[in-house]
Write a protein that holds these residues in place. Structure first.
Motif, PDB file in Angstrom:
ATOM      1  N   TYR A 115      11.015 -12.238  -7.389  1.00 26.56           N
ATOM      2  CA  TYR A 115       9.896 -12.228  -8.335  1.00 26.56           C
ATOM      3  C   TYR A 115       8.915 -13.377  -8.149  1.00 26.56           C
ATOM      4  O   TYR A 115       7.769 -13.275  -8.563  1.00 26.56           O
ATOM      5  N   ASN A 116       9.336 -14.472  -7.544  1.00 27.30           N
ATOM      6  CA  ASN A 116       8.400 -15.581  -7.332  1.00 27.30           C
ATOM      7  C   ASN A 116       7.726 -15.549  -5.969  1.00 27.30           C
ATOM      8  O   ASN A 116       6.675 -16.140  -5.791  1.00 27.30           O
ATOM      9  N   THR A 117       8.329 -14.870  -5.015  1.00 31.93           N
ATOM     10  CA  THR A 117       7.790 -14.855  -3.654  1.00 31.93           C
ATOM     11  C   THR A 117       7.181 -13.516  -3.278  1.00 31.93           C
ATOM     12  O   THR A 117       6.034 -13.445  -2.849  1.00 31.93           O
ATOM     13  N   LEU A 118       7.951 -12.461  -3.454  1.00 31.00           N
ATOM     14  CA  LEU A 118       7.524 -11.154  -2.962  1.00 31.00           C
ATOM     15  C   LEU A 118       6.569 -10.422  -3.914  1.00 31.00           C
ATOM     16  O   LEU A 118       5.497  -9.980  -3.509  1.00 31.00           O
ATOM     17  N   THR A 119       6.954 -10.300  -5.170  1.00 33.25           N
ATOM     18  CA  THR A 119       6.173  -9.447  -6.070  1.00 33.25           C
ATOM     19  C   THR A 119       4.743  -9.904  -6.329  1.00 33.25           C
ATOM     20  O   THR A 119       3.885  -9.046  -6.542  1.00 33.25           O
ATOM     21  N   PRO A 120       4.433 -11.197  -6.302  1.00 32.11           N
ATOM     22  CA  PRO A 120       3.021 -11.560  -6.507  1.00 32.11           C
ATOM     23  C   PRO A 120       2.092 -10.998  -5.427  1.00 32.11           C
ATOM     24  O   PRO A 120       0.892 -10.847  -5.661  1.00 32.11           O
ATOM     25  N   ALA A 121       2.638 -10.670  -4.282  1.00 32.79           N
ATOM     26  CA  ALA A 121       1.811 -10.137  -3.191  1.00 32.79           C
ATOM     27  C   ALA A 121       1.571  -8.633  -3.307  1.00 32.79           C
ATOM     28  O   ALA A 121       0.738  -8.083  -2.588  1.00 32.79           O
ATOM     29  N   PHE A 122       2.290  -7.951  -4.217  1.00 30.37           N
ATOM     30  CA  PHE A 122       2.150  -6.508  -4.361  1.00 30.37           C
ATOM     31  C   PHE A 122       0.767  -6.149  -4.892  1.00 30.37           C
ATOM     32  O   PHE A 122       0.333  -6.651  -5.919  1.00 30.37           O
ATOM     33  N   THR A 123       0.101  -5.243  -4.180  1.00 34.00           N
ATOM     34  CA  THR A 123      -1.188  -4.703  -4.617  1.00 34.00           C
ATOM     35  C   THR A 123      -0.921  -3.386  -5.347  1.00 34.00           C
ATOM     36  O   THR A 123       0.190  -2.839  -5.273  1.00 34.00           O
ATOM     37  N   PRO A 124      -1.912  -2.843  -6.031  1.00 32.57           N
ATOM     38  CA  PRO A 124      -1.728  -1.509  -6.618  1.00 32.57           C
ATOM     39  C   PRO A 124      -1.317  -0.473  -5.566  1.00 32.57           C
ATOM     40  O   PRO A 124      -0.503   0.411  -5.859  1.00 32.57           O
ATOM     41  N   GLU A 125      -1.839  -0.587  -4.357  1.00 34.65           N
ATOM     42  CA  GLU A 125      -1.456   0.346  -3.292  1.00 34.65           C
ATOM     43  C   GLU A 125       0.022   0.212  -2.958  1.00 34.65           C
ATOM     44  O   GLU A 125       0.694   1.207  -2.670  1.00 34.65           O
ATOM     45  N   ASP A 126       0.551  -1.021  -2.987  1.00 33.07           N
ATOM     46  CA  ASP A 126       1.980  -1.226  -2.749  1.00 33.07           C
ATOM     47  C   ASP A 126       2.812  -0.573  -3.854  1.00 33.07           C
ATOM     48  O   ASP A 126       3.869   0.015  -3.582  1.00 33.07           O
ATOM     49  N   ILE A 127       2.358  -0.702  -5.090  1.00 28.99           N
ATOM     50  CA  ILE A 127       3.051  -0.071  -6.219  1.00 28.99           C
ATOM     51  C   ILE A 127       3.064   1.448  -6.017  1.00 28.99           C
ATOM     52  O   ILE A 127       4.079   2.113  -6.209  1.00 28.99           O
ATOM     53  N   TYR A 128       1.911   1.991  -5.608  1.00 27.66           N
ATOM     54  CA  TYR A 128       1.806   3.435  -5.374  1.00 27.66           C
ATOM     55  C   TYR A 128       2.802   3.882  -4.299  1.00 27.66           C
ATOM     56  O   TYR A 128       3.556   4.834  -4.504  1.00 27.66           O
ATOM     57  N   VAL A 129       2.826   3.193  -3.177  1.00 28.73           N
ATOM     58  CA  VAL A 129       3.705   3.580  -2.067  1.00 28.73           C
ATOM     59  C   VAL A 129       5.169   3.500  -2.495  1.00 28.73           C
ATOM     60  O   VAL A 129       5.946   4.435  -2.265  1.00 28.73           O
ATOM     61  N   GLY A 130       5.570   2.406  -3.114  1.00 29.13           N
ATOM     62  CA  GLY A 130       6.961   2.258  -3.538  1.00 29.13           C
ATOM     63  C   GLY A 130       7.374   3.325  -4.532  1.00 29.13           C
ATOM     64  O   GLY A 130       8.466   3.902  -4.436  1.00 29.13           O
ATOM     65  N   THR A 131       6.490   3.604  -5.491  1.00 29.67           N
ATOM     66  CA  THR A 131       6.794   4.611  -6.504  1.00 29.67           C
ATOM     67  C   THR A 131       6.858   6.001  -5.885  1.00 29.67           C
ATOM     68  O   THR A 131       7.750   6.792  -6.204  1.00 29.67           O
ATOM     69  N   LEU A 132       5.939   6.314  -4.989  1.00 25.31           N
ATOM     70  CA  LEU A 132       5.943   7.614  -4.336  1.00 25.31           C
ATOM     71  C   LEU A 132       7.216   7.803  -3.504  1.00 25.31           C
ATOM     72  O   LEU A 132       7.883   8.848  -3.582  1.00 25.31           O
ATOM     73  N   VAL A 133       7.589   6.788  -2.721  1.00 25.50           N
ATOM     74  CA  VAL A 133       8.810   6.855  -1.913  1.00 25.50           C
ATOM     75  C   VAL A 133      10.026   7.076  -2.807  1.00 25.50           C
ATOM     76  O   VAL A 133      10.880   7.918  -2.527  1.00 25.50           O
ATOM     77  N   SER A 134      10.090   6.343  -3.909  1.00 26.71           N
ATOM     78  CA  SER A 134      11.237   6.465  -4.810  1.00 26.71           C
ATOM     79  C   SER A 134      11.293   7.829  -5.482  1.00 26.71           C
ATOM     80  O   SER A 134      12.361   8.426  -5.606  1.00 26.71           O
ATOM     81  N   ALA A 135      10.144   8.322  -5.942  1.00 21.82           N
ATOM     82  CA  ALA A 135      10.115   9.615  -6.625  1.00 21.82           C
ATOM     83  C   ALA A 135      10.474  10.746  -5.668  1.00 21.82           C
ATOM     84  O   ALA A 135      11.246  11.650  -6.021  1.00 21.82           O
TER      85      ALA A 135
END
Length: 185
Positions: A115-135
């Protein structure tokens, strides 16, 4: 291999997508092993399912008599069909990080690193890709309804991207957002 036919004609992927959008579609899934989970219906070693719109209209050993006109027959021989499963807690947004585990000693160290290193770099596009892959992965494993928890919604666009991915995947479910765990919101 699934064979999609409409009056003896093979359907391509764009035609299947259009069929899925149709509210009046009619399908017969033929020749599958059916595990209904319903004692009144029972199970079928080989059976058919007739779908009208988005509802199952009939289940039986042989529904071939329903294949006519605009009804699409799907050869499901060799497949097992069961009711969809539900997942009550999933963090779809970091789906692209699956199977990665940093070298840490305990869960606190993991959260600090993640949460201190990786997640701050997540863009909305990263959220979209991760959510799509998971769904899509959920659907592939028989889960048709999820409760998705987004804990990295740094902007409204991050949350909107997660919702868009769930819609694009075609999965049913809920989307819940909590503040980022970094404390840097």
């Amino acid at each position: 291999m699934r064979r999609f036919t409409k009056l003896g004609t093979r359907l391509d992927l764009p035609q299947i997508r259009e069929l899925n959008k149709a509210t009046d579609r009619q399908l017969v899934l033929r020749g599958a092993t059916l595990l209904s989970m319903d004692p009144d219906i029972g199970d079928f070693e080989v059976g058919d399912i007739y779908i009208r719109g988005s509802k199952i209209a009939a289940i039986g050993r042989d529904l071939s008599f329903m294949v006519s006109g605009n009804v699409v027959a799907v050869d499901a021989t060799g497949y097992i069909i069961t009711p969809g499963m539900q997942d009550a807690h999933r963090h779809c947004w970091y789906g692209q990080c699956r199977r990665t585990l940093p070298d840490v000693s305990d869960v606190r160290e993991y959260f600090a690193l993640f949460y201190n290193t990786l997640t701050p770099a997540f863009t909305p596009e990263d959220i979209y890709v991760g959510t799509l892959v998971s769904a899509l992965s959920a659907i592939d494993s028989g889960v048709t309804n999820i409760h998705d928890v987004l804990t990295n919604n740094r902007t409204a666009d991050h949350g909107d991207a997660g919702i868009a991915a769930l819609r694009d995947a075609g999965i049913r479910g809920t989307h819940v957002q909590f503040g980022s765990l970094t404390g840097n919101d």
